[in-house]
Design a protein around this motif. Structure first.
Motif: not given
Ligand SMILES: Nc1ncnc2c1ncn2[C@@H]1O[C@H](COP(=O)(O)OP(=O)(O)OP(=O)(O)O)[C@@H](O)[C@H]1O
Ligand SMILES: [Mg+2]
Lengths: 263, 222, 310
Positions: A18-19, A22, A26, A85, C93, C95
């Motif tokens: 998930n990181t 992101e 982004n 977070e 989240y 996104y």
């Protein structure tokens, strides 16, 4: 017990991926375009330069850029990861699930490593392509330098996460950047302290030498470019040094994070 | 994780880290030298991002430690010239490296050529200082006994403000050695006139005497 | 039977600000909620509802006291296998798409892909997000976020569902949907603990309520017993009555209000209603309506706060 273990691993994996998602969504990896443009510009300029120097300069610039872009990503992503977070409260539903706080940090850390790996792989691919165009071959020495750059970035990312586990992005950014700069100077400072004649300065520089990461140990760029001999023992100990440093920093981060109240 | 476990782990890992630092320090000599494989000043200048002065100071400290360790050790200085020229590339107004390079490279490292290259940069940066041309002349004469190449530099030094009297008479001595007696005579007379030091006056008188008698011999010889 | 939630002397002091001023966010809270209950946690803004919920979900740590869930302390991570949690004003989240986020949550529980797929399809149906599930959460409206939040809270089929103001910011339609979901969960025998300051929501769903004001619990109990002492007041609207006739009835009523073309009489004792009606009939007063009023939570709520302040 077994089920718990699996759930833990599965959670860490999910958080890491998930990181990474992101970072990708982004558009963090867009700076790769700058890298590509920079390298192209350098190589175009070099077309005017003298033969012989050209290969060296391409390698110098390539390794330096991979390092610099990596450091930027490691710091920028690292300092915002945990803070965001907490600030956006996305961590609330997450920690109410069977996820240990240490697993959360560890997952976040693996996520940024994954981001860095992909970033470095893409940059290296482009870099080796250019080197191949100029030199017509594959220079495996460069690979060792890049591996060590990755170790350096991993240490910096851990430091960034550590700071962001208890402070704001601006502050953690400044702290991490300072560690990065001073980390390259510790052995220099130690020599300086030893020759300064002042006991206090000597102790202080020694303290820095042992507490801050000695990042110069991961700098094999000159060895790679000039094909200087690299001692395998030194290389392995340097990697081990990096690993231990990361583990220590992450454990400190866990200590700071474990008992924290969330707003 | 339990707090106790974490702290215990931290202690163990820190001890291991310390051990590895120590172990890696044994490879240090290689590492320190490798720091000196810096690109030439031409590239370093733009890469220093405006921090040239700080960088040159750091390199200067590096120079001192480098010199110190080899002075106590093998007495070889393969990187001294390189690092000094980096410093003056980055900060040409930093004057001490010129003296240091001019003297140490020549006398201690036996690299007179390199010493003179550094000094030549010194003259570029500080044309008004008499020491730099003087050292160049000195290096030529001391290392090679080359009075012909030394003389013009010493002459230059003698003409610069602040140069001591002995330099002027040294010019005469050098020209004498080369056999340019007329030029030598000119310098001795000038020096004789300008100096108030009785001892130097006396020495110069002896030299003038020597030239004159040599000229007489020469004349009668014909 | 072990209670679903058992809170013993739970106290939380929060230090904040530059001077580290101490705020008593929660003081000596005691609660025991049996399994299968729908529990409404009521209180005005800043009462300590969210503080309690954070202590229950491990997001913060008590200054003193303890909380047990199904008999195990909340610090025991395995407890959270059985909990579903929807935070206040949830944010996820942005996104990720709705489906991706639910998959992420499922993975945190170590669910297999097949299990996740099956569960997620059901949940998306349940919260009514079928059309939007593939879109990034940044494109979701507040109500849609609330619903995806509800879905993520249910991903692990929890025994206990903790919801912090699940209906705030929703339109009437949305409120009803959330209400229906909670009732559905209740029907499955789950324990639901939810906070709100909107009383009617609690009234419609809850078996039990607790009222908290300024960090301490004021009263707790079944909705019926909490409401029963003053079950009734009755409003009688009348029309076409003269001033002189009115003075006859006035002593019987606890209050008299002027309404359009008449009056509203309010009596607190149902026992005198027949007498009043007889009198009205005798005077030929037109009776427009007779409305019995159960005392509302609102009333209790206001009373508690007033009691607290005086
Ligand atoms: N991070 C914080 N810093 C300082 N004070 C806090 C903090 N969090 C809560 N408080 C204080 O604790 C008390 C309880 O707050 P809490 O958020 O639990 O209220 P609440 O019942 O959830 O209110 P609301 O209905 O507005 O959500 C309040 O007085 C609040 O000011
Ligand atoms: Mg709240």
């Amino acid at each position: 017990m077994m089920r718990g273990m699996n759930a833990g691993v599965s959670a860490i994996k999910a958080i890491a991926i998930n990181t990474f998602k992101e970072a990708v969504r982004n558009k963090i990896l867009y700076n790769l375009i700058f890298f590509a443009v920079l390298m192209m510009a350098v190589s175009l300029v070099l077309d005017q330069a003298t033969i012989g120097q050209r290969n060296k300069i391409i390698k110098d610039f390539g390794l330096a850029s991979i390092n610099l872009f990596g450091v930027i990503i490691a710091i920028v992503v690292g300092i915002s990861l945990v803070y965001k977070e907490i600030e956006k409260r996305t961590i609330h539903p997450l920690l109410a699930k069977p996820v240990r706080r240490s697993s959360f940090l560890f997952g976040k850390y693996l996520g940024i490593l994954l981001t860095l790996v992909i970033e470095i792989l893409l940059m290296s691919f482009f870099f080796f392509l250019l080197v191949w165009l100029y030199e017509g071959g594959f220079d495996s020495y460069l690979l060792i330098a890049i591996l060590m750059i990755f170790v350096e970035l991993s240490v910096i990312a851990a430091v960034a996460i550590f700071f962001s586990s208890f402070s704001t992005p601006v502050l953690s950014g400044m702290f991490t950047f300072s560690v990065y700069v001073i980390g390259h100077l510790t052995s220099f400072l130690k020599d300086f302290g030893a020759s300064s004649g002042s006991a206090i300065i000597k102790q202080f520089t020694h303290f820095l030498y042992y507490v801050l990461p000695n990042l110069e140990r991961f700098n094999l760029k000159t060895h790679a470019v000039y094909h200087l001999p690299i001692e395998i023992g030194q290389l392995l100990f340097s990697i081990l040094y990096g690993l231990l440093y990361i583990m220590i920093v992450m454990l400190f981060a866990v200590l700071c994070f474990e008992r924290r109240d969330f707003k | 994780m339990k707090k106790r476990t974490v702290i215990l782990l931290l202690i163990l890992l820190s001890a291991a880290l310390w051990g590895i630092q120590k172990k890696l320090d044994q490879y240090k000599s290689v590492e320190v030298e490798s720091l000196l494989y810096l690109p030439s000043g031409e590239y370093l200048q733009p890469l220093s991002l405006g921090y040239q002065l700080m960088l040159s100071d750091m390199l200067w400290i590096k120079t001192i430690t480098y010199f110190g360790s080899h002075f106590m050790g093998d007495g070889e200085y393969p990187w001294l010239y390189h690092i000094l020229s980096l410093i003056i590339d980055l900060d040409p107004r930093f004057d001490f490296p010129y003296y240091f390079g001019g003297v140490v490279l020549s006398l201690e490292a036996a690299q007179a050529e390199n010493a003179n290259k550094i000094l030549a940069r010194g003259i570029e940066a500080y044309p008004e200082k008499w020491e730099y041309p003087f050292y160049i002349g000195f290096n030529h004469y001391y290392h090679r006994g080359d009075a012909a190449r030394a003389a013009p530099y010493i002459e230059r030094a003698a003409k610069l403000p602040g140069s001591p009297e002995f330099v002027k008479s040294l010019v005469g001595t050098l020209y004498m050695k080369v056999g340019a007696d007329e030029t030598a005579l000119k310098f001795f007379r000038e020096a004789h006139q300008n100096t108030s030091d009785a001892l130097i006056k006396k020495k110069i008188e002896i030299k003038i005497e020597e030239i004159l008698s040599r000229r007489e011999q020469h004349d009668t010889g014909h | 039977m072990t209670p679903a939630i058992e809170i013993k002397h739970l106290t939380k002091k929060i230090r904040s600000g530059f001077l580290m001023k101490e705020v008593m966010a929660l003081s000596d809270l005691n609660l025991s909620i049996p399994p299968g209950t729908a529990f409404g946690f009521l209180g005005p803004n800043g009462a300590g509802k969210t503080t309690t919920i954070k202590l229950l979900t491990g997001l913060s740590f008590p200054t003193s006291g303890e909380a047990l869930i199904f008999g195990r302390p909340v610090s025991d991570i395995s407890v959270r296998m059985k909990i579903g949690f929807l935070p206040e004003r949830p944010y996820f989240y942005d996104y990720l798409s709705g489906t991706e986020y639910l998959h992420f949550c499922g993975e945190l529980f170590g669910m297999t892909r097949a299990a996740r797929n099956k569960k997620i399809t059901k949940l998306i149906e349940l919260v009514g997000l079928k059309e939007k599930a593939g879109e990034q959460l940044r494109k979701y409206s507040k109500g849609m976020l609330q619903r995806i939040g509800l879905a993520q809270a249910l991903i692990n089929d929890p025994e206990l569902i903790i919801l912090d103001e699940p209906m705030s910011g929703l339109d009437p339609m949305g409120r009803k949907q959330v209400r229906d979901i909670i009732l559905h969960l209740k029907g499955q025998g789950k324990t639901v603990f939810f906070s709100t300051h909107v009383l009617s929501d609690a009234e419609m769903i809850c078996d039990q309520v607790g009222i908290i004001v300024q960090g301490s619990l004021q009263s707790v109990g079944d909705l019926e017993t909490l409401l029963s002492p003053k079950t009734c007041s009755i409003e009688v609207s009348i029309k076409g009555v003269s001033e002189s006739a009115l003075s006859l009835f006035k002593p019987m009523a606890s209050s008299t209000k002027i309404a359009d073309e008449g009056y509203v009489l309010r009596i607190d004792d149902a026992g005198i209603l027949p007498k009043l009606l007889a009198l009205l009939q005798a005077e030929k007063v037109q009776i427009v309506s007779i409305i019995p009023h159960r005392e509302t939570l609102e009333d209790i709520f206001m009373e508690e706060i007033r009691g607290r302040q005086s």
